[in-house]
Design a protein around this motif. Structure first.
Motif, short mmCIF file in Angstrom:
data_model
loop_
_atom_site.label_atom_id
_atom_site.label_comp_id
_atom_site.label_asym_id
_atom_site.label_seq_id
_atom_site.Cartn_x
_atom_site.Cartn_y
_atom_site.Cartn_z
N LEU A 231 0.84 -1.20 0.00
CA LEU A 231 0.00 0.00 0.00
C LEU A 231 0.87 1.26 0.00
CD1 LEU A 231 -2.63 1.63 0.30
CD2 LEU A 231 -2.47 1.24 2.79
N CYS A 232 1.90 1.28 0.85
CA CYS A 232 2.78 2.45 0.94
C CYS A 232 3.51 2.68 -0.38
CB CYS A 232 3.79 2.26 2.06
SG CYS A 232 3.07 2.23 3.72
N GLU A 233 4.04 1.62 -0.95
CA GLU A 233 4.82 1.76 -2.19
C GLU A 233 3.92 2.11 -3.37
OE1 GLU A 233 7.16 -1.82 -2.37
OE2 GLU A 233 8.51 -1.14 -0.76
N ARG A 234 2.72 1.56 -3.38
CA ARG A 234 1.77 1.89 -4.45
C ARG A 234 1.35 3.36 -4.37
NH1 ARG A 234 -3.87 1.19 -4.83
NH2 ARG A 234 -3.96 0.17 -2.79
N THR A 235 1.18 3.86 -3.16
CA THR A 235 0.81 5.27 -2.98
C THR A 235 1.91 6.20 -3.44
OG1 THR A 235 -0.56 4.66 -1.07
CG2 THR A 235 0.05 6.98 -1.28
N SER A 236 3.14 5.88 -3.08
CA SER A 236 4.29 6.68 -3.51
C SER A 236 4.36 6.77 -5.03
CB SER A 236 5.58 6.06 -2.95
OG SER A 236 6.72 6.66 -3.53
N LYS A 237 4.14 5.65 -5.70
CA LYS A 237 4.19 5.63 -7.17
C LYS A 237 3.01 6.38 -7.77
CE LYS A 237 6.70 1.24 -7.33
NZ LYS A 237 6.60 -0.22 -7.58
N ALA A 238 1.82 6.19 -7.21
CA ALA A 238 0.62 6.84 -7.76
C ALA A 238 0.72 8.36 -7.68
CB ALA A 238 -0.61 6.36 -7.00
N LEU A 239 1.33 8.86 -6.62
CA LEU A 239 1.44 10.30 -6.42
C LEU A 239 2.73 10.88 -6.99
CD1 LEU A 239 -0.02 10.37 -2.81
CD2 LEU A 239 -1.15 11.10 -4.89
N GLY A 240 3.60 10.01 -7.49
CA GLY A 240 4.77 10.47 -8.22
C GLY A 240 5.89 11.03 -7.38
N LEU A 241 5.99 10.64 -6.11
CA LEU A 241 7.06 11.12 -5.24
C LEU A 241 8.02 9.97 -4.95
CD1 LEU A 241 4.53 13.11 -4.54
CD2 LEU A 241 6.02 13.81 -2.69
N GLN A 242 9.24 10.08 -5.49
CA GLN A 242 10.22 9.01 -5.30
C GLN A 242 10.79 9.01 -3.89
OE1 GLN A 242 12.09 10.39 -9.14
NE2 GLN A 242 12.67 8.26 -9.24
N ILE A 243 10.93 10.19 -3.31
CA ILE A 243 11.36 10.33 -1.91
C ILE A 243 10.22 10.99 -1.16
CG2 ILE A 243 13.03 11.37 -0.33
CD1 ILE A 243 15.04 11.34 -2.64
N CYS A 244 9.67 10.32 -0.15
CA CYS A 244 8.50 10.91 0.52
C CYS A 244 8.26 10.27 1.88
CB CYS A 244 7.26 10.75 -0.35
SG CYS A 244 6.74 9.04 -0.61
N GLY A 245 7.40 10.93 2.64
CA GLY A 245 6.89 10.38 3.88
C GLY A 245 5.37 10.31 3.79
N LEU A 246 4.80 9.19 4.16
CA LEU A 246 3.35 9.02 4.18
C LEU A 246 2.85 9.04 5.61
CD1 LEU A 246 2.72 6.06 1.68
CD2 LEU A 246 2.27 8.47 1.27
#
Length: 290
Positions: A231-246
């Protein structure tokens, strides 16, 4: 002898902290030539083009700072000049604009609280809002709010109108959304991702339901299962942020993604800070080599 690679770093001289300095140290260890791009300095476009002509990559290390819009304009300018910027200016819409974040989550079926757009003039919508409040409490947010500075919880229409005015007084120019309130039992979770890969998952225990920066909190890492990791990795990809905090919350057996941040704090766990900064440096180095 191998040609030395160059990377541009957008930063603020005013707000550099330990993590910023540590990242530069690790990048220099990779034998990268660092081109410094302080957002406070006015640059002619031709001068900027010349300064960054050897840069394979630009890293914007500023988008959580108080004057982030200057760095965003710098990112967009460099993208217009053909440079790759991490994170891209396009991804900013899903980090900073909470309504756009919600729409993107709906598009990719990412679980997030049901959200409503609230026009500032609400007299024609009072009936709808009252019906919503019969079903659940709401959390009002300025769509650009940071550290919960314009966030209020409401349980009836009288509270709604009073606290909406309070938010608009703080920032009269910002649109407002209302999220379904999901109890978090004063616990929230932060997932840190680098190159869309989950690197750390922390539980934040607070004395306040807002779970905002500046409020005393305790942190500890916890293990995650494959479903949550996905879920975390899919969200990062969907929102287009390679470096991020969820930011996530957990309620009644279900995870909800609440927000995404493009410059995540890496110091929740002091002993793990250097590892995460080193991971970012290595990721940027590999991107420069492509």
């Amino acid at each position: 002898m191998a040609k030395k690679l160059s990377i541009g770093i957008i930063y603020y001289k005013t707000y550099r902290d330990y993590e910023d300095r540590l990242l530069l140290k690790y990048l220099r260890r990779k034998n990268l030539n660092i081109v410094y791009l302080p957002a406070e300095e006015q640059l002619d476009v031709n001068e900027l083009k010349e300064k960054t002509k050897k840069c394979k990559l630009i890293y914007n290390d500023t988008t959580c700072q108080p004057i982030l819009f200057e760095s965003l304009e710098l990112s967009k300018t460099l993208e217009e000049l053909g440079k790759k910027v991490i994170n891209s200016s396009h991804s900013f819409f899903y980090q900073e604009d909470k309504w756009m974040f919600y729409l993107k989550c709906l598009e990719h079926k990412i679980p997030t609280p049901r959200t409503y757009f609230i026009p500032k003039e609400t007299r024609y919508y009072s009936k709808v809002i009252k019906e919503i409040l019969k079903k659940h409490k709401l959390v009002l947010k300025d769509v650009f709010s940071d550290n919960a500075t314009a966030v209020e919880r409401v349980s009836n229409y009288q509270m709604f109108t009073a606290r909406l005015k309070k938010i608009l007084k703080k920032n009269p120019g910002a649109p407002v959304i209302a999220q379904e309130f999901i109890p978090n039992f004063k616990r929230s979770y932060r997932a840190t991702l680098i190159n869309h890969k989950l690197e750390q998952f922390v539980v934040k225990i607070s004395k306040n339901w807002k779970q905002a920066g500046g409020i005393k909190e305790h942190f500890r890492t916890i293990k995650v299962n494959e479903k949550l990791k996905s879920l975390c990795e899919r969200t990062s990809k969907a929102l287009g942020l390679q470096i991020c905090g969820l930011d996530l919350i957990f309620n009644n057996g279900k995870w909800y993604v609440i927000e995404i941040n493009s410059c995540p704090g890496l110091n929740f766990i002091n002993d793990d800070e250097k590892r995460l900064v080193s991971k970012i440096a290595n990721f940027l180095y590999l991107e420069c080599k492509k």
